[in-house]
Design an enzyme around this catalytic site. Structure first.
Site, PDB file in Angstrom:
ATOM      1  N   HIS A 142      60.265  90.812  13.551  1.00  0.00           N
ATOM      2  CA  HIS A 142      59.801  90.845  11.872  1.00  0.00           C
ATOM      3  C   HIS A 142      58.784  91.494  11.536  1.00  0.00           C
ATOM      4  CE1 HIS A 142      61.693  91.438   7.457  1.00  0.00           C
ATOM      5  NE2 HIS A 142      61.510  92.441   7.981  1.00  0.00           N
ATOM      6  N   CYS A 153      57.636  92.095   1.032  1.00  0.00           N
ATOM      7  CA  CYS A 153      55.980  91.687   0.161  1.00  0.00           C
ATOM      8  C   CYS A 153      54.744  92.924   0.439  1.00  0.00           C
ATOM      9  CB  CYS A 153      55.906  90.449   1.577  1.00  0.00           C
ATOM     10  SG  CYS A 153      56.746  88.841   0.469  1.00  0.00           S
ATOM     11  N   ASP A 203      57.564  97.287  10.190  1.00  0.00           N
ATOM     12  CA  ASP A 203      58.412  96.091   9.810  1.00  0.00           C
ATOM     13  C   ASP A 203      59.101  95.536  11.379  1.00  0.00           C
ATOM     14  OD1 ASP A 203      60.598  95.199   8.378  1.00  0.00           O
ATOM     15  OD2 ASP A 203      62.709  96.078   9.159  1.00  0.00           O
TER      16      ASP A 203
END
Ligand code: OXD
Ligand code: MN
Length: 593
Positions: free
Chosen positions: A229, A253, A280
């Protein structure tokens, strides 16, 4: 419409699913412009999509999900491995045959009166040695059009697949969007994903979290690579050399912002540039030269809209100006465009909010856009997209960065002592929760490698896999591993680091460390920068050498507390915890005593 392949494993699986869900019609997605146009028109005619102002936002559309279906549902996401131990204590588990029976009961006849869309897609550039193929069946045009942006779709994918059985099966059924019957199930051993009763991106774009992380992490374990991730970015220095960093942060975040970072003025002047490879997900494997290489398996960005603006992320904003699907944002009726909180200070007075009611932009308790509203935008629109984006062999990784949202404790940046310590640092990641997943916001939770909701097998085995990968790397070839925290707050609750573009100052130090150009202090938790080595030129009034020093400090008492939390977390895994990590924890406890 006739099938686009003669692959027997594909055709027989589709036959079975047709028998189960009973569509009126089957449409193979060939990826052609004409077909996409036709689907957009159909979706507009039913209200599934709203066509936006084509002068201001060409080929852009708005979609609203059901009000009860706005985020990933971790509580209803299952890893259906043969035994509970294989899924591990951090995943929900269901026995596979029980899960299939339950899901088939829900899915049965659910396409009656509807069309089955067959989406052949590649995660990664078509034909790349890193790439993997999936087929998603769905009864949602919204899903098709999102998959067309987020992945590489169409006939070319099936041509690469040929007769192979190595592809991931994905069945999505919208059903009645019943929350009580919503399930997102992964069957890693069967290369299969079944998702029912949702229409929200993270639950239904099966190439993304379900395949590229949950199934792929398991595949990587079995095949000797890693699905993470992580964003991937390249930093170009004034000499034109580009170094690549992979970074893992929990959802929302600021990963997309970091991946598309705009250098601070002083860096820009010197000639620094930042290139985005991915925001991502990273698929990582060892290259022929012994270094780790990463690709972004996706082809678009499924970004959080609120907070995205000209200042926070102009590149993301530019990326959404064409061919983008906006989900659950506010609709400005005056000019038929979109708006979200944090876009600018001018909420539209004549609008429809994300749930579909009239909205005057004033009522502050009522939001125009859902906090987890999204844009699905083609990667090729991104002004800072890396020229290596389509490189089938990926980019070489210099550093791996872990990070979280912690008001206290974690310093601005520290470097692990070595690979195994770096794996430990990743395993103890923790962050305050955000709106990207359903549930409470602002609670600290452990999120190892930001993979807590995405690891398709026992997290302890996943950590061991990281350690095993490290054993295959020569020390001088292995990426260096760091931890960052952009979110430190002072006692009044103010952020102590400006973040956004200024994060490059920290990445700059990280690259210097990788190249052996700068020293550091060895502390209880790893290597901490000498404050003077972080460039704060141009940050006058925001950061001083003293405030920087204070966010680089190791506060032992807080770490003693945290070590207890880590111990409790590790205890969940019993004796499956890799001995290396148990030793690292013992070292940390001893160091901070
Ligand atoms: C995402 C997430 O959507 O992590 O990327 O939730
Ligand atoms: Mn994510």
């Amino acid at each position: 419409m006739s099938a686009l392949t003669t692959n027997k494993s594909v055709l027989s699986w589709i036959d079975e699913k047709v028998e189960l869900v009973k569509p009126d019609k089957i449409v193979w997605i060939d990826g052609s412009k004409e077909q996409i146009e036709e689907l957009r028109a159909t979706a507009c005619s039913t209200g599934e999509l709203v066509k936006l102002n084509q002068d201001l936002l060409p080929n852009c559309y708005l979609h609203r999900t059901a009000v009860n279906d706005v985020a990933r549902v971790e509580g209803r996401t299952f890893i259906c491995a043969p035994t509970k131990e294989e899924a591990g204590p951090t995943n929900n588990w269901m026995e596979p045959s029980e899960a299939y029976n339950m899901l088939y009961d829900i899915a049965r006849d659910s396409y009656k009166g509807r069309t089955m869309y067959v989406i052949p897609y590649s995660m990664g550039p078509v034909g790349s040695p890193f790439a993997k193929i999936g087929i998603e069946l769905t009864d949602s045009i919204y899903v098709v059009l999102n998959m067309v942006i987020m992945t590489r779709v169409g006939k070319a994918v099936l041509d690469v697949l040929g007769d192979s059985n190595d592809w991931v099966r994905g069945l999505h059924c919208r059903c009645s969007i019943d929350e009580e019957k919503r399930y997102i199930c992964q069957f890693p051993q069967d290369n299969t994903i079944i998702s029912v009763n949702s229409g929200y991106g993270g639950n239904v774009l099966l190439g993304k979290k379900c395949f590229a992380l949950r199934i792929a992490s398991y595949q990587g374990w079995k095949e000797g690579w890693q699905a993470e991730h992580m964003l991937i970015l390249g930093i170009e220095n004034p000499q034109g050399e580009v170094k690549y960093i992979c970074a893992a942060f929990p959802s929302a975040c600021g990963k997309t912002n970091l991946a598309m970072l705009i250098p601070p003025e002083s860096y820009k002047k010197k000639g620094y540039k930042v290139w985005c490879v991915g925001d991502d997900i990273a698929w990582i494997r060892k290259g022929p030269d012994g270094r780790l290489y990463a690709i972004n398996p996706e082809n678009g960005f499924f970004g959080v809209a609120p907070g995205t603006n000209e200042k926070s992320n102009p590149n993301a904003l530019a990326t959404t100006k064409e061919g983008t699907i906006f989900t659950n944002v506010a609709h400005n009726l005056d000019n038929n465009t979109v708006w979200w909180e944090g876009l600018d200070k001018n909420p539209p007075a004549n609008a429809v909010e994300w749930k579909g009611s009239k909205w005057n932009g004033q009522e502050s308790e009522e939001k125009g856009a859902h906090p987890n509203s999204r844009f699905t935008a083609p990667a090729k629109n991104c002004p800072c997209l890396s020229s290596e984006f389509e490189n089938p062999n990926g980019v070489p990784i210099s550093a791996i960065v872990f990070g979280g949202r912690r008001a206290k404790l974690a310093p601005l940046v520290y470097q692990s002592r070595d690979w195994n310590h770096g794996v430990f640092v990743g395993s103890i990641m923790a962050s305050e929760t955000t709106a990207a997943a359903a549930g409470a916001v602002g609670v600290v939770r452990r999120d190892p490698m930001a993979m807590l909701p995405f690891c398709g097998y026992n997290m302890a085995d996943y950590w061991q896999h990281w350690i095993d990968i490290g054993k295959t790397l020569d020390a001088d070839k292995a990426p260096k591993i760091f931890n960052v925290n952009w979110f430190r707050k002072d006692d009044e609750g103010n952020f102590m680091w400006p973040g956004f573009g200024d994060n490059l100052r920290v990445l700059d130090w990280i690259i210097d460390r990788c190249e052996g150009k700068v020293g550091a202090k060895e502390t209880e938790i790893g290597f901490i920068p000498n404050a003077e080595d972080i460039n704060i030129e141009g940050l006058e009034g925001e950061v001083t050498l003293d405030s920087l020093k204070s966010i680089l400090e190791v506060e032992k008492e807080l770490w003693q507390e945290d070590a207890k939390g880590i111990e409790e977390f590790y205890a969940k895994f019993g004796d499956r915890i890799p001995p290396v990590l148990a030793e690292e924890l013992a070292t940390l406890k001893k160091n901070v005593q």
